[in-house]
Design a protein around this motif. Structure first.
Motif, PDB file in Angstrom:
ATOM      1  N   LEU A  18      36.560  54.623  44.643  1.00 16.43           N
ATOM      2  CA  LEU A  18      38.052  53.939  44.393  1.00 16.43           C
ATOM      3  C   LEU A  18      38.511  52.822  45.443  1.00 16.43           C
ATOM      4  O   LEU A  18      38.211  52.699  46.434  1.00 16.43           O
ATOM      5  CB  LEU A  18      39.055  55.218  44.955  1.00 16.43           C
ATOM      6  CG  LEU A  18      38.906  56.641  43.903  1.00 16.43           C
ATOM      7  CD1 LEU A  18      39.687  57.507  44.539  1.00 16.43           C
ATOM      8  CD2 LEU A  18      39.145  56.333  42.524  1.00 16.43           C
ATOM      9  N   ASP A  19      39.344  52.013  44.676  1.00 16.29           N
ATOM     10  CA  ASP A  19      39.690  50.716  45.079  1.00 16.29           C
ATOM     11  C   ASP A  19      38.704  49.839  45.684  1.00 16.29           C
ATOM     12  O   ASP A  19      39.159  48.932  46.358  1.00 16.29           O
ATOM     13  CB  ASP A  19      40.930  51.207  46.309  1.00 16.29           C
ATOM     14  CG  ASP A  19      42.180  51.912  45.974  1.00 16.29           C
ATOM     15  OD1 ASP A  19      42.524  51.582  44.729  1.00 16.29           O
ATOM     16  OD2 ASP A  19      42.459  52.700  46.626  1.00 16.29           O
ATOM     17  N   ASN A  20      37.596  50.047  45.045  1.00 15.95           N
ATOM     18  CA  ASN A  20      36.510  49.060  45.407  1.00 15.95           C
ATOM     19  C   ASN A  20      36.381  48.042  44.429  1.00 15.95           C
ATOM     20  O   ASN A  20      35.031  47.549  44.308  1.00 15.95           O
ATOM     21  CB  ASN A  20      35.315  49.810  46.024  1.00 15.95           C
ATOM     22  CG  ASN A  20      35.550  50.445  47.207  1.00 15.95           C
ATOM     23  OD1 ASN A  20      36.109  50.043  48.220  1.00 15.95           O
ATOM     24  ND2 ASN A  20      34.602  51.673  47.584  1.00 15.95           N
ATOM     25  N   PHE A  21      36.727  48.185  43.361  1.00 11.48           N
ATOM     26  CA  PHE A  21      36.509  47.447  42.057  1.00 11.48           C
ATOM     27  C   PHE A  21      36.576  45.644  42.541  1.00 11.48           C
ATOM     28  O   PHE A  21      35.943  44.944  41.876  1.00 11.48           O
ATOM     29  CB  PHE A  21      37.598  47.523  41.156  1.00 11.48           C
ATOM     30  CG  PHE A  21      37.345  46.678  39.724  1.00 11.48           C
ATOM     31  CD1 PHE A  21      36.602  47.228  38.681  1.00 11.48           C
ATOM     32  CD2 PHE A  21      37.806  45.708  39.437  1.00 11.48           C
ATOM     33  CE1 PHE A  21      36.212  46.736  37.562  1.00 11.48           C
ATOM     34  CE2 PHE A  21      37.501  45.011  38.351  1.00 11.48           C
ATOM     35  CZ  PHE A  21      36.634  45.394  37.290  1.00 11.48           C
ATOM     36  N   ARG A  22      37.409  45.453  43.400  1.00 12.47           N
ATOM     37  CA  ARG A  22      37.480  44.048  43.901  1.00 12.47           C
ATOM     38  C   ARG A  22      36.317  43.874  44.591  1.00 12.47           C
ATOM     39  O   ARG A  22      35.715  42.399  44.268  1.00 12.47           O
ATOM     40  CB  ARG A  22      38.638  43.908  45.139  1.00 12.47           C
ATOM     41  CG  ARG A  22      38.753  42.727  45.573  1.00 12.47           C
ATOM     42  CD  ARG A  22      39.750  42.691  46.922  1.00 12.47           C
ATOM     43  NE  ARG A  22      40.933  42.903  46.501  1.00 12.47           N
ATOM     44  CZ  ARG A  22      42.017  42.084  46.257  1.00 12.47           C
ATOM     45  NH1 ARG A  22      41.800  41.087  46.441  1.00 12.47           N
ATOM     46  NH2 ARG A  22      43.221  42.513  45.907  1.00 12.47           N
ATOM     47  N   ASP A  23      35.661  44.554  45.303  1.00  8.78           N
ATOM     48  CA  ASP A  23      34.369  44.202  46.037  1.00  8.78           C
ATOM     49  C   ASP A  23      33.142  43.987  44.931  1.00  8.78           C
ATOM     50  O   ASP A  23      32.020  43.418  45.085  1.00  8.78           O
ATOM     51  CB  ASP A  23      33.952  45.130  46.997  1.00  8.78           C
ATOM     52  CG  ASP A  23      35.084  45.181  48.180  1.00  8.78           C
ATOM     53  OD1 ASP A  23      35.560  44.041  48.353  1.00  8.78           O
ATOM     54  OD2 ASP A  23      35.273  45.984  48.749  1.00  8.78           O
ATOM     55  N   ALA A  24      33.338  44.975  43.861  1.00  9.02           N
ATOM     56  CA  ALA A  24      32.152  45.210  42.753  1.00  9.02           C
ATOM     57  C   ALA A  24      32.168  44.082  42.074  1.00  9.02           C
ATOM     58  O   ALA A  24      31.103  43.726  41.451  1.00  9.02           O
ATOM     59  CB  ALA A  24      32.266  46.444  42.322  1.00  9.02           C
ATOM     60  N   TYR A  25      33.273  43.532  41.494  1.00 14.54           N
ATOM     61  CA  TYR A  25      33.620  42.510  40.543  1.00 14.54           C
ATOM     62  C   TYR A  25      32.954  41.177  40.875  1.00 14.54           C
ATOM     63  O   TYR A  25      33.325  40.805  42.107  1.00 14.54           O
ATOM     64  CB  TYR A  25      34.757  42.455  39.940  1.00 14.54           C
ATOM     65  CG  TYR A  25      35.010  41.601  38.679  1.00 14.54           C
ATOM     66  CD1 TYR A  25      34.932  42.220  37.557  1.00 14.54           C
ATOM     67  CD2 TYR A  25      35.219  40.210  38.991  1.00 14.54           C
ATOM     68  CE1 TYR A  25      35.097  41.464  36.434  1.00 14.54           C
ATOM     69  CE2 TYR A  25      35.463  39.569  37.730  1.00 14.54           C
ATOM     70  CZ  TYR A  25      35.232  39.834  36.388  1.00 14.54           C
ATOM     71  OH  TYR A  25      35.683  39.226  35.526  1.00 14.54           O
ATOM     72  N   PRO A  26      32.191  40.522  40.126  1.00 13.86           N
ATOM     73  CA  PRO A  26      31.531  39.069  40.613  1.00 13.86           C
ATOM     74  C   PRO A  26      32.660  38.083  40.943  1.00 13.86           C
ATOM     75  O   PRO A  26      33.771  38.302  40.341  1.00 13.86           O
ATOM     76  CB  PRO A  26      30.691  38.582  39.270  1.00 13.86           C
ATOM     77  CG  PRO A  26      31.254  39.614  38.327  1.00 13.86           C
ATOM     78  CD  PRO A  26      31.907  40.714  38.801  1.00 13.86           C
ATOM     79  N   ASN A  27      32.274  37.092  41.544  1.00 15.82           N
ATOM     80  CA  ASN A  27      33.336  36.055  41.886  1.00 15.82           C
ATOM     81  C   ASN A  27      33.825  35.522  40.681  1.00 15.82           C
ATOM     82  O   ASN A  27      33.178  34.896  39.633  1.00 15.82           O
ATOM     83  CB  ASN A  27      32.493  35.088  42.670  1.00 15.82           C
ATOM     84  CG  ASN A  27      33.642  34.156  43.494  1.00 15.82           C
ATOM     85  OD1 ASN A  27      34.900  33.835  42.952  1.00 15.82           O
ATOM     86  ND2 ASN A  27      33.156  33.176  44.238  1.00 15.82           N
ATOM     87  N   PHE A  28      35.199  35.377  40.359  1.00 16.37           N
ATOM     88  CA  PHE A  28      35.891  34.859  39.148  1.00 16.37           C
ATOM     89  C   PHE A  28      36.676  33.573  39.598  1.00 16.37           C
ATOM     90  O   PHE A  28      37.788  33.486  39.797  1.00 16.37           O
ATOM     91  CB  PHE A  28      36.824  35.831  38.502  1.00 16.37           C
ATOM     92  CG  PHE A  28      37.112  35.419  37.259  1.00 16.37           C
ATOM     93  CD1 PHE A  28      36.535  35.534  36.205  1.00 16.37           C
ATOM     94  CD2 PHE A  28      38.653  35.268  37.187  1.00 16.37           C
ATOM     95  CE1 PHE A  28      37.225  35.144  34.953  1.00 16.37           C
ATOM     96  CE2 PHE A  28      39.452  35.007  35.947  1.00 16.37           C
ATOM     97  CZ  PHE A  28      38.649  35.123  34.687  1.00 16.37           C
ATOM     98  N   GLY A  29      35.950  32.414  39.754  1.00 16.13           N
ATOM     99  CA  GLY A  29      36.644  31.426  39.995  1.00 16.13           C
ATOM    100  C   GLY A  29      37.316  31.114  41.162  1.00 16.13           C
ATOM    101  O   GLY A  29      38.381  30.566  41.251  1.00 16.13           O
ATOM    102  N   GLY A  30      36.900  32.046  42.160  1.00 14.31           N
ATOM    103  CA  GLY A  30      37.596  31.932  43.576  1.00 14.31           C
ATOM    104  C   GLY A  30      38.691  32.862  43.645  1.00 14.31           C
ATOM    105  O   GLY A  30      39.141  33.141  44.600  1.00 14.31           O
ATOM    106  N   VAL A  31      38.775  33.698  42.562  1.00 11.00           N
ATOM    107  CA  VAL A  31      39.983  34.596  42.442  1.00 11.00           C
ATOM    108  C   VAL A  31      39.431  36.141  42.409  1.00 11.00           C
ATOM    109  O   VAL A  31      38.573  36.482  41.690  1.00 11.00           O
ATOM    110  CB  VAL A  31      41.086  34.556  41.185  1.00 11.00           C
ATOM    111  CG1 VAL A  31      41.922  35.361  41.139  1.00 11.00           C
ATOM    112  CG2 VAL A  31      41.278  33.043  41.060  1.00 11.00           C
TER     113      VAL A  31
END
Length: 319
Positions: free
Chosen positions: A262-275
């Motif tokens: 939970l709430d770890n999507f930010r860490d799992a998602y690949p780098n998106f143009g620095g965002v």
């Protein structure tokens, strides 16, 4: 004695004023919490709950009240919910169509937010209000409900959030198939909805032109989103959501069993143009990535069972 749930005072059960011996303590001014250990006298509206687990579960807050009275209390809750929605709608309209600084400070120049601090949140909130009053009108054909429905429809559109607008249209169209005997009323709701959207679009353009000048071009609005959808590159549709969905699918394969947490999507998602992308903008993808595929399957089963039961009750009521 008022019903107290999770330390929040809810003025709901005014008739259940019974004399009892209790032990309690002060939570805050005018709000007490106590545990009853014996009754001296009880209200005529109080009954013994039929559920043997009532005292342990706590899931049925009104099962100890006569059924006809519970309907009365639930109606009062719905009325209160709608009254708050009317206030939010009027406030949102003032945000978009007036220049009062003390009201406009809760919004940006071209999007209404009510008191939700975000146009997307406000749009989703108005979806609940709009569908609620719409279905009430289907059951009880009073003209006053149509006026409230119109008010909520205008508020939904001026939030300038495309997702909630599309979801409302889809749900109302779906209702035509679920309750076909009420199709005339549903068609009336659709016509009022579309007319309110057209009225809101024209009036907003007029107000924006007069307040900000012809050179004012909002960074986002529903009409521009819809009119340019076929000209916009696929990866940019929905503010880049399609790209986020596409990049989220490989994560399902990687975290299919128990998810990334939970709430770890930010860490799992690949780098998106620095965002940093903190959510999938899709509840099914979000559950699959953060909780795993088994959790998604269980969630879909619950949704199916619940909607099937609701549809059956809906049809029985409308016969």
């Amino acid at each position: 004695m008022n019903l107290v749930y999770e330390n929040k005072k809810i003025k709901l059960i005014e008739c259940v004023t019974f004399f009892s011996r209790f032990k309690g303590f002060m939570l805050k001014k005018n709000i007490n919490e106590a545990k009853v250990y014996s009754y001296i006298d009880v209200s005529n509206d109080r009954i013994i709950s039929k559920c043997p687990y009532y005292d342990l579960c706590g899931g049925c807050d009104t099962s100890y009240i006569r059924y006809d009275k519970t309907l009365e209390y639930k109606k009062n809750i719905v009325k209160l919910f709608l009254m708050i929605g009317v206030f939010q709608s009027i406030y949102a309209i003032l945000q978009s169509y007036t220049d009062f600084s003390f009201i406009r400070r809760h919004s940006i120049d071209y999007m209404a937010m009510g008191l939700c601090s975000n146009p997307n949140f406000f749009g989703s909130y108005m979806v609940m209000q709009l569908l609620l009053i719409g279905y009430i009108y289907i059951y009880d054909s009073k003209k006053k409900y149509l006026f409230i429905y119109l008010l909520f429809a205008i508020s939904l559109y001026i939030a300038e959030s495309t997702g909630p607008v599309i979801s409302v249209i889809l749900v109302i169209i779906f209702s035509m198939f679920v309750i076909p005997k009420k199709i005339k009323k549903i068609l009336k709701l659709i016509i009022i909805l579309l007319l309110s959207f057209a009225l809101s679009e024209l009036s907003l353009k007029y107000v924006q032109t007069n307040n900000y000048g012809k050179e004012f071009i909002p960074s986002y609005d529903i009409s521009s989103e819809v009119s340019t959808i076929f000209k916009t590159p696929i990866k940019q549709i929905g503010n880049g959501r399609l790209t986020i969905w596409k990049n989220s699918i490989p994560l399902i394969k990687k975290y299919w069993l128990i998810g990334c947490g939970l709430d770890n999507f930010r860490d799992a998602y690949p780098n998106f143009g620095g965002v940093k992308i903190d959510k999938a903008h899709n509840v099914y993808l979000q559950i699959s990535v953060t909780n795993g595929v088994p959790a998604l399957i269980f969630f879909l089963i619950l949704l199916f069972m619940r909607h099937r039961r609701r549809c059956r009750r809906f049809r029985c009521y409308c016969r």
